[in-house]
Design an enzyme around this catalytic site. Sequence first.
Site, PDB file in Angstrom:
ATOM      1  N   ARG A 270      45.207 -35.923 -76.973  1.00  0.00           N
ATOM      2  CA  ARG A 270      46.457 -36.058 -76.213  1.00  0.00           C
ATOM      3  C   ARG A 270      46.782 -34.771 -75.459  1.00  0.00           C
ATOM      4  O   ARG A 270      46.407 -33.689 -75.891  1.00  0.00           O
ATOM      5  CB  ARG A 270      47.615 -36.384 -77.164  1.00  0.00           C
TER       6      ARG A 270
ATOM      7  N   CYS B  98      46.806 -43.444 -69.089  1.00  0.00           N
ATOM      8  CA  CYS B  98      47.424 -42.273 -69.725  1.00  0.00           C
ATOM      9  C   CYS B  98      47.853 -42.615 -71.161  1.00  0.00           C
ATOM     10  O   CYS B  98      47.009 -42.760 -72.024  1.00  0.00           O
ATOM     11  CB  CYS B  98      48.564 -41.744 -68.867  1.00  0.00           C
TER      12      CYS B  98
ATOM     13  N   GLU C  54      48.389 -45.903 -60.424  1.00  0.00           N
ATOM     14  CA  GLU C  54      49.556 -46.591 -59.862  1.00  0.00           C
ATOM     15  C   GLU C  54      50.430 -45.665 -59.027  1.00  0.00           C
ATOM     16  O   GLU C  54      51.316 -46.134 -58.315  1.00  0.00           O
ATOM     17  CB  GLU C  54      50.386 -47.235 -60.994  1.00  0.00           C
TER      18      GLU C  54
ATOM     19  N   ILE D 270      49.006 -36.318 -65.284  1.00  0.00           N
ATOM     20  CA  ILE D 270      50.309 -35.824 -65.752  1.00  0.00           C
ATOM     21  C   ILE D 270      50.289 -35.819 -67.280  1.00  0.00           C
ATOM     22  O   ILE D 270      50.250 -36.868 -67.907  1.00  0.00           O
ATOM     23  CB  ILE D 270      51.463 -36.717 -65.247  1.00  0.00           C
ATOM     24  N   ARG D 271      50.293 -34.625 -67.866  1.00  0.00           N
ATOM     25  CA  ARG D 271      50.168 -34.513 -69.342  1.00  0.00           C
ATOM     26  C   ARG D 271      49.068 -35.443 -69.843  1.00  0.00           C
ATOM     27  O   ARG D 271      49.245 -36.171 -70.828  1.00  0.00           O
ATOM     28  CB  ARG D 271      51.497 -34.852 -70.017  1.00  0.00           C
TER      29      ARG D 271
ATOM     30  N   SER E 129      53.062 -41.912 -75.920  1.00  0.00           N
ATOM     31  CA  SER E 129      52.404 -42.927 -76.748  1.00  0.00           C
ATOM     32  C   SER E 129      53.158 -43.209 -78.056  1.00  0.00           C
ATOM     33  O   SER E 129      53.267 -44.364 -78.475  1.00  0.00           O
ATOM     34  CB  SER E 129      50.951 -42.527 -77.033  1.00  0.00           C
TER      35      SER E 129
ATOM     36  N   HIS F 203      46.768 -41.608 -63.387  1.00  0.00           N
ATOM     37  CA  HIS F 203      47.741 -42.640 -62.991  1.00  0.00           C
ATOM     38  C   HIS F 203      47.364 -43.251 -61.634  1.00  0.00           C
ATOM     39  O   HIS F 203      47.894 -42.805 -60.597  1.00  0.00           O
ATOM     40  CB  HIS F 203      49.143 -42.020 -62.886  1.00  0.00           C
TER      41      HIS F 203
END
Length: 192
Positions: free
Chosen positions: A106, A79, A172, A134-135, A50, A170
């Site tokens: 975060r 995310c 996608e 993912i994170r 970010s 995610h």
Amino acid sequence: MSVKIGVLGLQGAVREHVRALEASGAETVIVKRDNQLEGLDGLVIPGGESTTMRKLMDQYNLFETVKDFAKKNPIFGTCAGLILMAARIEGQKGPHLALMDIDVRRNAFGRQVQSFEAELKVEDVADDFVGVFIRAPYILSVGSDVQVLAKYEDKIVAARQGNYLTAAFHPELTDDYRMHQYFVNMVEQQKA
């Protein structure tokens, strides 16, 4: 109805978002310059990092343009995109775009090596959606105008506020396009 949706092309799984949106019936444009937002009906802000994405948005004069675009058009952040859209970010002085009345944490589910998949019930979308984390951030709290769409282990991982949609995971990165179809439907309703 045909809608044209941009995918912010600074970082993240841009091509995968394009594929999911096109499979859901939208035309797409990869947005790297501010003038590419003209004529679009919606925008996806992908994952990534970010702080880096914010710097790139500033560098390419996209920050204020995206804020203006968001006043009239739907935005979907995944995310890092969720973090960019949050009004408040834990441990950070100020927000980025501050589009949604949400507080976020975060990297809340751990490091990259702690990435995982989980089956989620996503309100208005699916009872069996596989989220790829993912994170990933999660949403600590939401304002009264925000609809919580999904939780994982009691943590909010998807939400909607009017024309704004966010997911900590995610969508996608799977072949399941139901989250993107939901967003395309939001864009179509806004345009109608």
